[in-house]
Design a protein around this motif. Sequence first.
Motif, PDB file in Angstrom:
ATOM      1  N   ARG A 126       4.078   1.258  10.829  1.00 14.68           N
ATOM      2  CA  ARG A 126       2.756   1.340  11.453  1.00 14.68           C
ATOM      3  C   ARG A 126       2.156   2.749  11.379  1.00 14.68           C
ATOM      4  N   GLU A 127       2.888   3.750  11.800  1.00 16.48           N
ATOM      5  CA  GLU A 127       2.338   5.101  11.820  1.00 16.48           C
ATOM      6  C   GLU A 127       1.991   5.596  10.416  1.00 16.48           C
ATOM      7  N   ARG A 128       2.776   5.182   9.456  1.00 15.84           N
ATOM      8  CA  ARG A 128       2.560   5.657   8.085  1.00 15.84           C
ATOM      9  C   ARG A 128       1.355   4.993   7.438  1.00 15.84           C
ATOM     10  N   ILE A 129       1.207   3.684   7.614  1.00 16.19           N
ATOM     11  CA  ILE A 129       0.146   2.969   6.895  1.00 16.19           C
ATOM     12  C   ILE A 129      -1.203   3.075   7.583  1.00 16.19           C
ATOM     13  N   THR A 130      -1.244   3.584   8.820  1.00 13.53           N
ATOM     14  CA  THR A 130      -2.522   3.757   9.516  1.00 13.53           C
ATOM     15  C   THR A 130      -2.900   5.222   9.686  1.00 13.53           C
ATOM     16  N   ALA A 131      -2.124   6.127   9.101  1.00 16.60           N
ATOM     17  CA  ALA A 131      -2.402   7.551   9.284  1.00 16.60           C
ATOM     18  C   ALA A 131      -3.619   8.000   8.484  1.00 16.60           C
ATOM     19  N   LYS A 132      -3.805   7.476   7.287  1.00 16.90           N
ATOM     20  CA  LYS A 132      -4.888   7.911   6.404  1.00 16.90           C
ATOM     21  C   LYS A 132      -5.810   6.733   6.069  1.00 16.90           C
ATOM     22  N   HIS A 133      -7.086   7.073   5.875  1.00 16.51           N
ATOM     23  CA  HIS A 133      -8.101   6.096   5.454  1.00 16.51           C
ATOM     24  C   HIS A 133      -8.146   4.890   6.389  1.00 16.51           C
ATOM     25  N   PHE A 134      -8.068   5.151   7.701  1.00 18.60           N
ATOM     26  CA  PHE A 134      -8.009   4.028   8.641  1.00 18.60           C
ATOM     27  C   PHE A 134      -9.336   3.281   8.703  1.00 18.60           C
ATOM     28  N   LYS A 135     -10.444   3.974   8.504  1.00 14.31           N
ATOM     29  CA  LYS A 135     -11.747   3.308   8.574  1.00 14.31           C
ATOM     30  C   LYS A 135     -11.906   2.249   7.494  1.00 14.31           C
ATOM     31  N   ALA A 136     -11.209   2.436   6.372  1.00 12.68           N
ATOM     32  CA  ALA A 136     -11.277   1.436   5.309  1.00 12.68           C
ATOM     33  C   ALA A 136     -10.324   0.274   5.545  1.00 12.68           C
ATOM     34  N   LYS A 137      -9.435   0.408   6.521  1.00 11.53           N
ATOM     35  CA  LYS A 137      -8.422  -0.621   6.762  1.00 11.53           C
ATOM     36  C   LYS A 137      -8.628  -1.366   8.076  1.00 11.53           C
ATOM     37  N   ASN A 138      -9.383  -0.790   9.028  1.00 11.62           N
ATOM     38  CA  ASN A 138      -9.382  -1.342  10.383  1.00 11.62           C
ATOM     39  C   ASN A 138      -9.904  -2.777  10.449  1.00 11.62           C
TER      40      ASN A 138
ATOM     41  N   LEU B 273       7.255  -3.109  -3.154  1.00 10.18           N
ATOM     42  CA  LEU B 273       5.916  -3.069  -3.739  1.00 10.18           C
ATOM     43  C   LEU B 273       4.884  -2.605  -2.708  1.00 10.18           C
ATOM     44  N   LEU B 274       5.024  -3.098  -1.480  1.00 16.14           N
ATOM     45  CA  LEU B 274       4.085  -2.673  -0.437  1.00 16.14           C
ATOM     46  C   LEU B 274       4.234  -1.189  -0.129  1.00 16.14           C
ATOM     47  N   ASP B 275       5.473  -0.678  -0.147  1.00 15.83           N
ATOM     48  CA  ASP B 275       5.674   0.754   0.056  1.00 15.83           C
ATOM     49  C   ASP B 275       5.039   1.567  -1.070  1.00 15.83           C
ATOM     50  N   ILE B 276       5.170   1.083  -2.297  1.00 13.63           N
ATOM     51  CA  ILE B 276       4.562   1.787  -3.445  1.00 13.63           C
ATOM     52  C   ILE B 276       3.045   1.793  -3.312  1.00 13.63           C
ATOM     53  N   ILE B 277       2.474   0.668  -2.897  1.00 13.55           N
ATOM     54  CA  ILE B 277       1.024   0.605  -2.721  1.00 13.55           C
ATOM     55  C   ILE B 277       0.576   1.555  -1.613  1.00 13.55           C
ATOM     56  N   SER B 278       1.378   1.646  -0.546  1.00 12.99           N
ATOM     57  CA  SER B 278       1.040   2.570   0.535  1.00 12.99           C
ATOM     58  C   SER B 278       1.025   4.014   0.041  1.00 12.99           C
ATOM     59  N   ILE B 279       2.004   4.367  -0.802  1.00 17.83           N
ATOM     60  CA  ILE B 279       2.044   5.727  -1.349  1.00 17.83           C
ATOM     61  C   ILE B 279       0.843   5.972  -2.262  1.00 17.83           C
ATOM     62  N   LEU B 280       0.518   5.001  -3.092  1.00 15.25           N
ATOM     63  CA  LEU B 280      -0.618   5.156  -4.006  1.00 15.25           C
ATOM     64  C   LEU B 280      -1.946   5.268  -3.240  1.00 15.25           C
ATOM     65  N   SER B 281      -2.085   4.525  -2.152  1.00 19.52           N
ATOM     66  CA  SER B 281      -3.336   4.603  -1.388  1.00 19.52           C
ATOM     67  C   SER B 281      -3.466   5.929  -0.666  1.00 19.52           C
ATOM     68  N   ASP B 282      -2.351   6.468  -0.173  1.00 13.05           N
ATOM     69  CA  ASP B 282      -2.408   7.783   0.482  1.00 13.05           C
ATOM     70  C   ASP B 282      -2.793   8.875  -0.516  1.00 13.05           C
ATOM     71  N   LEU B 283      -2.375   8.710  -1.797  1.00 17.03           N
ATOM     72  CA  LEU B 283      -2.717   9.690  -2.830  1.00 17.03           C
ATOM     73  C   LEU B 283      -4.051   9.370  -3.499  1.00 17.03           C
ATOM     74  N   GLU B 284      -4.757   8.353  -2.979  1.00 15.61           N
ATOM     75  CA  GLU B 284      -6.061   7.949  -3.520  1.00 15.61           C
ATOM     76  C   GLU B 284      -5.962   7.549  -4.988  1.00 15.61           C
TER      77      GLU B 284
ATOM     78  N   PRO C  52      -7.625   2.032  -0.744  1.00 14.15           N
ATOM     79  CA  PRO C  52      -6.868   2.215   0.503  1.00 14.15           C
ATOM     80  C   PRO C  52      -6.557   0.919   1.222  1.00 14.15           C
ATOM     81  N   SER C  53      -7.431  -0.069   1.123  1.00 15.93           N
ATOM     82  CA  SER C  53      -7.232  -1.319   1.853  1.00 15.93           C
ATOM     83  C   SER C  53      -6.426  -2.352   1.081  1.00 15.93           C
ATOM     84  N   LEU C  54      -5.912  -2.002  -0.099  1.00 18.46           N
ATOM     85  CA  LEU C  54      -5.175  -2.977  -0.907  1.00 18.46           C
ATOM     86  C   LEU C  54      -3.926  -3.459  -0.201  1.00 18.46           C
ATOM     87  N   LEU C  55      -3.247  -2.578   0.491  1.00 12.61           N
ATOM     88  CA  LEU C  55      -2.012  -2.962   1.173  1.00 12.61           C
ATOM     89  C   LEU C  55      -2.266  -4.080   2.177  1.00 12.61           C
TER      90      LEU C  55
END
Length: 641
Positions: free
Chosen positions: A135-147, A90-101, A105-108
């Motif tokens: 780590r590299e995958r989930i912080t590559a995009k939209h990092f400002k919304a997750k930091n 489920l977390l992987d699916i959420i990561s894919i959905l957040s990368d595709l907007e 983005p911060s749901l994961l």
Amino acid sequence: MSSAGVSSVDSSTIAIKGLLAKAQEVKPDGGVEPALTTQDFEGGVEEVGKQNVASNKDYAAIETACRNIFYALLASTSIEESPFGEVWNLLDIISILSDLEICEPSLLFWLVEELLDTQTIDGCRIVFDYLDSRRERITAKHFKAKNLIILRACNELLRRLSRAEDTVFCGRVFIFLFQSFPLGDRSSVNLRGEYHVENITVFEDLLPSADLKAGDGMEVDQKEEMEETEQYAAKTEAAAAAEPTKNAAENPENTLKAVKFDGQDEKTQEKPTDMDVLYPVFWSLQEDFSTPTRLFDDINLQNFQKGLSSTLIKFKEVQQDLQARGTSKLPDDGKRGVKRKRNGLEDELSSSFNPKYLTSRDLFDLEISDLAFRRHVLVQALILIDFLLSLTTKAKRKLEHTSNKSVLYTYTLSEDNAKWATSMRSEIAIYLQQGPEGKFYYRMVDTVLSRDKNWVHWKAEGCPPIQRDPVSAGDYSEAEKGTQKACANKRLRATPMGSLDLRFLSDGGDTDGMEKLKDPERYTIPTADSFRGPIAEDDFDMDMAKTGEEKQQATDARASKLWRTLRIASKSKLNLFDKIDDGNNLQALFQPEEEESKEKTEVEGTEQTSDQPAKESKPNGAEQKMVDENEAEVPPETTAK
């Protein structure tokens, strides 16, 4: 979270459960690895995206659906069981959905933060296994919304962990933060230079030995206790006043038992302090370590110097005693009283146990005997000494242009205190290099402290950005073309730059160029007379020069020709050099040989005339006979003439 009757939530829930079913087929084992990708769902993620577009990017519907599924999985499975793998899916699916907007983005990390709150420390280690692998995958995009969420979740976890028992796990959390955030991020920078003043070290107030022998079984009431307390206070004051005189009278050689720092006797400072005397002095150093600005007061600085000097002297004594007995303890000997099989020195030094040192007087002797304890304290001292050395006049001059005045102090360390700090730092460095792996340990500490100075300077400058923008595609292509052009095989030019034009060898007209090179004039040494005309021309140019530059050129040309003339003339006319006066009167070198011989004859005749008086000498008989014979041989015609 209830969402009954909401069509968008229901449709999102059905879509996400369909993705989980496909993920179960890809990962039937239910482990953390491997990570799911978009290709594993065969277009199922795009279908969720189309539904989201149809509902005007309703992030709340997808978030509600994901939370409902997430809470249901947490309530029904344990993290140690294989069905818990659906949570990772489920977390992987959420990561894919957040990368595709398609979702927030911060749901994961919202769900990861809640997951960490629901797990034990062992369960949190498994959660971090997932975070480290993604780590590299989930912080590559939209990092400002997750930091901020990442920072909050990790800090909450660090508050739960024990720095003594969970040292390795704390290190994993810090490494995850360091690798996730940019190097120049200000989230871990103490810009205002605040100190951890809440860290107060509490230690015992030692009583005199006579009072420590009081019976433990005697029961006294409150009144008697108050009387004894008053008597003890009066006794203590009297004993403190009479102690120096008493010790000097009874045992003069022990009057130096306590370390004195008046600077009058160097041998006094070398005397190790008694453990009872050192105990409060040693633990009082922790207040200076936690609040270095206390040392701006001269009294506190003097006390710190005394305490650190006596501590180092005692450490040296303990080290010598342990080496003499052959029982020098390794850094982690006897930790927690657990007997374990040792695999040598490397296992001892690389152990992950980080003790929380206690301040009990009964443990003080054992702690002093521990090498790791002594090193730990001296490293704290090195950090504080470096702080003091950064307050010298020379060091503060380097930070005059900085902008962050909150970490710049008006206090300036005096020269005497700076000399003490420098000498104390060198003594500590020598001590830390002793013992098992001492040189390696000190090199590691010195490297960390040296790099920390750069970070302090960066913080004093206001933390300017150090991140560079990526190279654009156009610049990269131009650089690539330039590199290929520089490395390609080059065709030689007909006349390369800086080469000599040799066409004169073949284009000589009637005569060949090689024949011109064979001309004797090219290799025959000229005569001194050949420079007569050029030297005269240079003299004329010197007289007619209008500027200083023209005159200097003519002077240099004449000096060059004059030197060559004298060099050539030295082989045949060295006797005429006396007539030359500093490059003038060169006519003597240019006279023909007949004039030179005539002049030489005249000179010799003059010398002969001047040497002998003017009187005629009659030839003797033999000379007269030779003259007669010569005259007889002369032809008659000549005689007649």
